[in-house]
Design a protein around this motif. Structure first.
Motif, PDB file in Angstrom:
ATOM      1  N   ASP A   1       0.847  -1.195   0.000  1.00 48.38           N
ATOM      2  CA  ASP A   1       0.000   0.000   0.000  1.00 48.38           C
ATOM      3  C   ASP A   1       0.880   1.242   0.000  1.00 48.38           C
ATOM      4  O   ASP A   1       2.010   1.224   0.491  1.00 48.38           O
ATOM      5  CB  ASP A   1      -0.917   0.000   1.230  1.00 48.38           C
ATOM      6  CG  ASP A   1      -0.145   0.164   2.528  1.00 48.38           C
ATOM      7  OD1 ASP A   1      -0.146   1.268   3.091  1.00 48.38           O
ATOM      8  OD2 ASP A   1       0.478  -0.819   2.972  1.00 48.38           O
ATOM      9  N   GLY A   2       0.384   2.310  -0.605  1.00 43.91           N
ATOM     10  CA  GLY A   2       1.121   3.567  -0.648  1.00 43.91           C
ATOM     11  C   GLY A   2       2.059   3.714  -1.820  1.00 43.91           C
ATOM     12  O   GLY A   2       2.708   4.757  -1.966  1.00 43.91           O
ATOM     13  N   LEU A   3       2.142   2.710  -2.685  1.00 42.63           N
ATOM     14  CA  LEU A   3       3.022   2.756  -3.857  1.00 42.63           C
ATOM     15  C   LEU A   3       2.176   2.803  -5.124  1.00 42.63           C
ATOM     16  O   LEU A   3       1.275   1.979  -5.312  1.00 42.63           O
ATOM     17  CB  LEU A   3       3.926   1.519  -3.888  1.00 42.63           C
ATOM     18  CG  LEU A   3       4.916   1.421  -5.058  1.00 42.63           C
ATOM     19  CD1 LEU A   3       5.961   2.537  -4.980  1.00 42.63           C
ATOM     20  CD2 LEU A   3       5.593   0.050  -5.074  1.00 42.63           C
ATOM     21  N   LEU A   4       2.449   3.769  -5.983  1.00 50.34           N
ATOM     22  CA  LEU A   4       1.755   3.840  -7.262  1.00 50.34           C
ATOM     23  C   LEU A   4       2.050   2.608  -8.109  1.00 50.34           C
ATOM     24  O   LEU A   4       3.149   2.046  -8.056  1.00 50.34           O
ATOM     25  CB  LEU A   4       2.194   5.088  -8.038  1.00 50.34           C
ATOM     26  CG  LEU A   4       1.745   6.448  -7.488  1.00 50.34           C
ATOM     27  CD1 LEU A   4       2.537   7.566  -8.166  1.00 50.34           C
ATOM     28  CD2 LEU A   4       0.254   6.645  -7.714  1.00 50.34           C
ATOM     29  N   SER A   5       1.081   2.204  -8.932  1.00 54.67           N
ATOM     30  CA  SER A   5       1.313   1.108  -9.870  1.00 54.67           C
ATOM     31  C   SER A   5       2.182   1.566 -11.031  1.00 54.67           C
ATOM     32  O   SER A   5       3.042   0.832 -11.509  1.00 54.67           O
ATOM     33  CB  SER A   5      -0.016   0.570 -10.408  1.00 54.67           C
ATOM     34  OG  SER A   5      -0.774  -0.041  -9.400  1.00 54.67           O
ATOM     35  N   VAL A   6       1.929   2.783 -11.513  1.00 52.79           N
ATOM     36  CA  VAL A   6       2.669   3.367 -12.640  1.00 52.79           C
ATOM     37  C   VAL A   6       3.092   4.780 -12.245  1.00 52.79           C
ATOM     38  O   VAL A   6       2.539   5.363 -11.311  1.00 52.79           O
ATOM     39  CB  VAL A   6       1.806   3.405 -13.921  1.00 52.79           C
ATOM     40  CG1 VAL A   6       1.450   1.996 -14.360  1.00 52.79           C
ATOM     41  CG2 VAL A   6       0.548   4.233 -13.735  1.00 52.79           C
ATOM     42  N   PRO A   7       4.057   5.376 -12.968  1.00 52.94           N
ATOM     43  CA  PRO A   7       4.497   6.722 -12.592  1.00 52.94           C
ATOM     44  C   PRO A   7       3.373   7.744 -12.701  1.00 52.94           C
ATOM     45  O   PRO A   7       2.530   7.674 -13.595  1.00 52.94           O
ATOM     46  CB  PRO A   7       5.604   7.021 -13.614  1.00 52.94           C
ATOM     47  CG  PRO A   7       6.023   5.701 -14.159  1.00 52.94           C
ATOM     48  CD  PRO A   7       4.815   4.829 -14.100  1.00 52.94           C
TER      49      PRO A   7
ATOM     50  N   MET B   1      -5.360   2.470   3.871  1.00 50.35           N
ATOM     51  CA  MET B   1      -6.684   2.054   3.430  1.00 50.35           C
ATOM     52  C   MET B   1      -6.797   0.545   3.570  1.00 50.35           C
ATOM     53  O   MET B   1      -5.914  -0.202   3.143  1.00 50.35           O
ATOM     54  CB  MET B   1      -6.920   2.456   1.965  1.00 50.35           C
ATOM     55  CG  MET B   1      -8.309   2.075   1.466  1.00 50.35           C
ATOM     56  SD  MET B   1      -8.756   2.836  -0.100  1.00 50.35           S
ATOM     57  CE  MET B   1      -7.625   2.022  -1.224  1.00 50.35           C
ATOM     58  N   MET B   2      -7.893   0.104   4.154  1.00 47.74           N
ATOM     59  CA  MET B   2      -8.076  -1.311   4.455  1.00 47.74           C
ATOM     60  C   MET B   2      -8.694  -2.057   3.263  1.00 47.74           C
ATOM     61  O   MET B   2      -9.817  -2.568   3.330  1.00 47.74           O
ATOM     62  CB  MET B   2      -8.943  -1.470   5.707  1.00 47.74           C
ATOM     63  CG  MET B   2      -8.342  -0.846   6.944  1.00 47.74           C
ATOM     64  SD  MET B   2      -6.778  -1.632   7.419  1.00 47.74           S
ATOM     65  CE  MET B   2      -6.204  -0.511   8.686  1.00 47.74           C
ATOM     66  N   LEU B   3      -7.945  -2.084   2.179  1.00 48.06           N
ATOM     67  CA  LEU B   3      -8.353  -2.792   0.966  1.00 48.06           C
ATOM     68  C   LEU B   3      -7.148  -3.518   0.390  1.00 48.06           C
ATOM     69  O   LEU B   3      -6.095  -2.915   0.188  1.00 48.06           O
ATOM     70  CB  LEU B   3      -8.932  -1.819  -0.063  1.00 48.06           C
ATOM     71  CG  LEU B   3      -9.395  -2.418  -1.387  1.00 48.06           C
ATOM     72  CD1 LEU B   3     -10.548  -3.410  -1.181  1.00 48.06           C
ATOM     73  CD2 LEU B   3      -9.820  -1.320  -2.362  1.00 48.06           C
ATOM     74  N   HIS B   4      -7.318  -4.811   0.127  1.00 48.19           N
ATOM     75  CA  HIS B   4      -6.209  -5.658  -0.299  1.00 48.19           C
ATOM     76  C   HIS B   4      -6.676  -6.622  -1.385  1.00 48.19           C
ATOM     77  O   HIS B   4      -7.715  -7.292  -1.234  1.00 48.19           O
ATOM     78  CB  HIS B   4      -5.684  -6.455   0.905  1.00 48.19           C
ATOM     79  CG  HIS B   4      -4.579  -7.418   0.575  1.00 48.19           C
ATOM     80  ND1 HIS B   4      -3.274  -7.026   0.401  1.00 48.19           N
ATOM     81  CD2 HIS B   4      -4.607  -8.770   0.379  1.00 48.19           C
ATOM     82  CE1 HIS B   4      -2.528  -8.096   0.120  1.00 48.19           C
ATOM     83  NE2 HIS B   4      -3.315  -9.151   0.106  1.00 48.19           N
ATOM     84  N   ALA B   5      -5.929  -6.655  -2.488  1.00 51.27           N
ATOM     85  CA  ALA B   5      -6.208  -7.601  -3.568  1.00 51.27           C
ATOM     86  C   ALA B   5      -5.636  -8.963  -3.179  1.00 51.27           C
ATOM     87  O   ALA B   5      -4.447  -9.227  -3.328  1.00 51.27           O
ATOM     88  CB  ALA B   5      -5.583  -7.116  -4.879  1.00 51.27           C
ATOM     89  N   GLU B   6      -6.502  -9.817  -2.682  1.00 56.40           N
ATOM     90  CA  GLU B   6      -6.067 -11.069  -2.049  1.00 56.40           C
ATOM     91  C   GLU B   6      -5.710 -12.163  -3.054  1.00 56.40           C
ATOM     92  O   GLU B   6      -4.770 -12.930  -2.844  1.00 56.40           O
ATOM     93  CB  GLU B   6      -7.194 -11.564  -1.138  1.00 56.40           C
ATOM     94  CG  GLU B   6      -6.911 -12.884  -0.437  1.00 56.40           C
ATOM     95  CD  GLU B   6      -8.111 -13.362   0.357  1.00 56.40           C
ATOM     96  OE1 GLU B   6      -7.947 -13.598   1.562  1.00 56.40           O
ATOM     97  OE2 GLU B   6      -9.205 -13.509  -0.230  1.00 56.40           O
TER      98      GLU B   6
ATOM     99  N   LEU C   1      -3.452  -1.334  -9.696  1.00 52.47           N
ATOM    100  CA  LEU C   1      -4.157  -1.209  -8.420  1.00 52.47           C
ATOM    101  C   LEU C   1      -4.017   0.243  -7.968  1.00 52.47           C
ATOM    102  O   LEU C   1      -3.010   0.900  -8.251  1.00 52.47           O
ATOM    103  CB  LEU C   1      -3.560  -2.131  -7.351  1.00 52.47           C
ATOM    104  CG  LEU C   1      -3.761  -3.641  -7.516  1.00 52.47           C
ATOM    105  CD1 LEU C   1      -3.003  -4.386  -6.418  1.00 52.47           C
ATOM    106  CD2 LEU C   1      -5.242  -4.008  -7.481  1.00 52.47           C
ATOM    107  N   ASP C   2      -5.015   0.744  -7.242  1.00 55.07           N
ATOM    108  CA  ASP C   2      -4.928   2.083  -6.682  1.00 55.07           C
ATOM    109  C   ASP C   2      -3.702   2.194  -5.782  1.00 55.07           C
ATOM    110  O   ASP C   2      -3.270   1.213  -5.164  1.00 55.07           O
ATOM    111  CB  ASP C   2      -6.175   2.414  -5.857  1.00 55.07           C
ATOM    112  CG  ASP C   2      -7.425   2.548  -6.706  1.00 55.07           C
ATOM    113  OD1 ASP C   2      -7.305   2.707  -7.937  1.00 55.07           O
ATOM    114  OD2 ASP C   2      -8.532   2.496  -6.131  1.00 55.07           O
ATOM    115  N   ARG C   3      -3.181   3.404  -5.666  1.00 62.41           N
ATOM    116  CA  ARG C   3      -1.992   3.649  -4.849  1.00 62.41           C
ATOM    117  C   ARG C   3      -2.132   3.078  -3.449  1.00 62.41           C
ATOM    118  O   ARG C   3      -1.206   2.463  -2.908  1.00 62.41           O
ATOM    119  CB  ARG C   3      -1.731   5.159  -4.764  1.00 62.41           C
ATOM    120  CG  ARG C   3      -0.462   5.513  -4.005  1.00 62.41           C
ATOM    121  CD  ARG C   3      -0.357   7.009  -3.760  1.00 62.41           C
ATOM    122  NE  ARG C   3      -1.056   7.418  -2.548  1.00 62.41           N
ATOM    123  CZ  ARG C   3      -1.005   8.642  -2.031  1.00 62.41           C
ATOM    124  NH1 ARG C   3      -0.324   9.585  -2.645  1.00 62.41           N
ATOM    125  NH2 ARG C   3      -1.654   8.927  -0.923  1.00 62.41           N
TER     126      ARG C   3
END
Length: 213
Positions: A28-34, A187-192, A61-63
């Motif tokens: 979490d907190g990392l952009l997928s793309v620049p 944010m409490m969202l995770h692609a499991e 995925l969202d940042r």
């Protein structure tokens, strides 16, 4: 509002690698793309390409969402995997913590979504011009004013899970756009889990990463 961009300094977490497909866990907190500007250059794509120079983007995925992301390692794999997402053959499973006690415990949200232009990047429900959007959910447990839910997006709209949960009156905890005053560190969202077919063999593959919350 989105906070200042301070991406986590964590090592690349590789779930799977073969000659066509790479699966990793995005923190979490990392952009997928620049993003736009040098201060938004650090992202999962550039980190992956530093270790796997032929890696190509397939989806995002969202940042502030963590979890499983796949990358293609050949042009053929990128075309194949992109089509898996475009034609909704890729199956995505998420885990979230949402505000309140979500009822009923099993259900679906079928609400059309569109960008909220004056408040970009926010999205909103719009029955006139929104694109069809469907999310299925199941409550795993509920206690202390919140519910832990498993979410299955059947379409892939921007912020779909976040806006659909908000529309039910149960925003995702820690969401910086749709529940900014929740007081959570993330944010409490995770692609499991992500299920799709291999671009060469056609065999089904499943990549899974346990939620860190």
């Amino acid at each position: 509002m989105q906070s200042e961009y301070t991406p986590p300094d964590t090592p690349l977490d590789v779930l799977h690698e073969d000659h066509e497909v790479l699966a990793v866990v995005k923190p979490d907190g990392l952009l997928s793309v620049p993003g736009k500007g040098a201060h938004l250059a650090d992202c999962l794509l550039t980190r992956v390409q530093a270790a796997f120079p032929t890696a190509l983007l397939v989806h995002r995925l969202d940042r502030d969402t963590s979890g499983v992301m796949v990358f293609a390692l050949t042009d053929h794999a990128q075309r194949f995997l992109s089509k898996e997402f475009e034609e909704r053959r890729a199956r995505k499973t998420y885990v979230a913590r949402v505000a309140g006690r979500l009822e009923p415990k099993i259900g679906a949200v079928d609400l059309p979504l569109i960008v909220d232009w004056p408040n970009r990047p926010r999205q909103m429900v719009c029955h006139e011009t929104g694109k069809p959007s469907l999310t299925e959910y199941r409550v795993l447990k509920a206690a202390d004013g919140e519910s832990r839910v498993r979410l299955w997006p059947r379409t892939g709209r921007t912020h779909q899970l976040r806006v659909h949960m908000l529309a039910l009156g149960h925003p995702i905890l820690g969401d910086p756009l749709y529940a900014p005053d929740a007081g959570f560190a993330r944010m409490m969202l995770h692609a499991e889990e992500l299920r799709l077919s291999h671009p060469e063999s056609g065999r089904g593959m499943s990549f899974r990463a346990k939620a860190p919350f």
